[in-house]
Design a protein around this motif. Sequence first.
Motif, mmCIF file in Angstrom:
data_model
loop_
_atom_site.group_PDB
_atom_site.id
_atom_site.type_symbol
_atom_site.label_atom_id
_atom_site.label_comp_id
_atom_site.label_asym_id
_atom_site.label_seq_id
_atom_site.Cartn_x
_atom_site.Cartn_y
_atom_site.Cartn_z
ATOM 1 N N GLU A 1 1.211 -1.066 -0.339
ATOM 2 C CA GLU A 1 -0.026 -0.330 0.092
ATOM 3 C C GLU A 1 1.038 1.046 -0.017
ATOM 4 O O GLU A 1 0.500 2.285 0.040
ATOM 5 C CB GLU A 1 -0.796 -0.038 0.944
ATOM 6 N N PRO B 1 -3.031 4.077 -1.691
ATOM 7 C CA PRO B 1 -3.920 2.719 -2.182
ATOM 8 C C PRO B 1 -4.517 1.237 -2.224
ATOM 9 O O PRO B 1 -3.050 1.127 -2.408
ATOM 10 C CB PRO B 1 -4.616 3.005 -4.348
ATOM 11 N N VAL B 2 -5.100 -0.132 -1.754
ATOM 12 C CA VAL B 2 -4.325 -0.989 -1.077
ATOM 13 C C VAL B 2 -4.456 -1.675 -3.062
ATOM 14 O O VAL B 2 -5.000 -1.445 -3.889
ATOM 15 C CB VAL B 2 -5.626 -1.875 -0.722
ATOM 16 N N THR C 1 -6.202 1.255 -6.646
ATOM 17 C CA THR C 1 -6.395 -0.304 -5.754
ATOM 18 C C THR C 1 -6.662 -1.424 -6.582
ATOM 19 O O THR C 1 -7.413 -0.942 -7.441
ATOM 20 C CB THR C 1 -7.721 0.143 -4.583
ATOM 21 N N ASP C 2 -5.822 -1.961 -6.163
ATOM 22 C CA ASP C 2 -5.595 -3.455 -7.142
ATOM 23 C C ASP C 2 -4.780 -3.029 -8.195
ATOM 24 O O ASP C 2 -5.174 -3.705 -9.690
ATOM 25 C CB ASP C 2 -6.787 -4.088 -7.319
#
Length: 87
Positions: free
Chosen positions: A28, A33-34, A62-63
């Motif tokens: 992260e 963002p994750v 994210t992702d």
Amino acid sequence: LAPFDFYGGAVALSGDGTRAFVGAIGDEVTGGPVNAGSVRVFVRNASGWALEATLTAADAETDDVFASALSTTRDGALLLVGVRGDD
């Protein structure tokens, strides 16, 4: 780095052995963002390996899974980074 960052899921070593690149697709990076991902760049010196830089995508989301694949040139001056989840 934290659990489930998948540190070492992709690695690359320059042909001359002076730089190592280690991917962490779930990183992260300081509250970002994750699963955005990152690459740790290590340089070899007289006493071993030292962290030189942490690379992330400028447009991280994210992702994105930045660093899902890595490849470098012989001298380690150029790094290609796969971003499997980038849209």
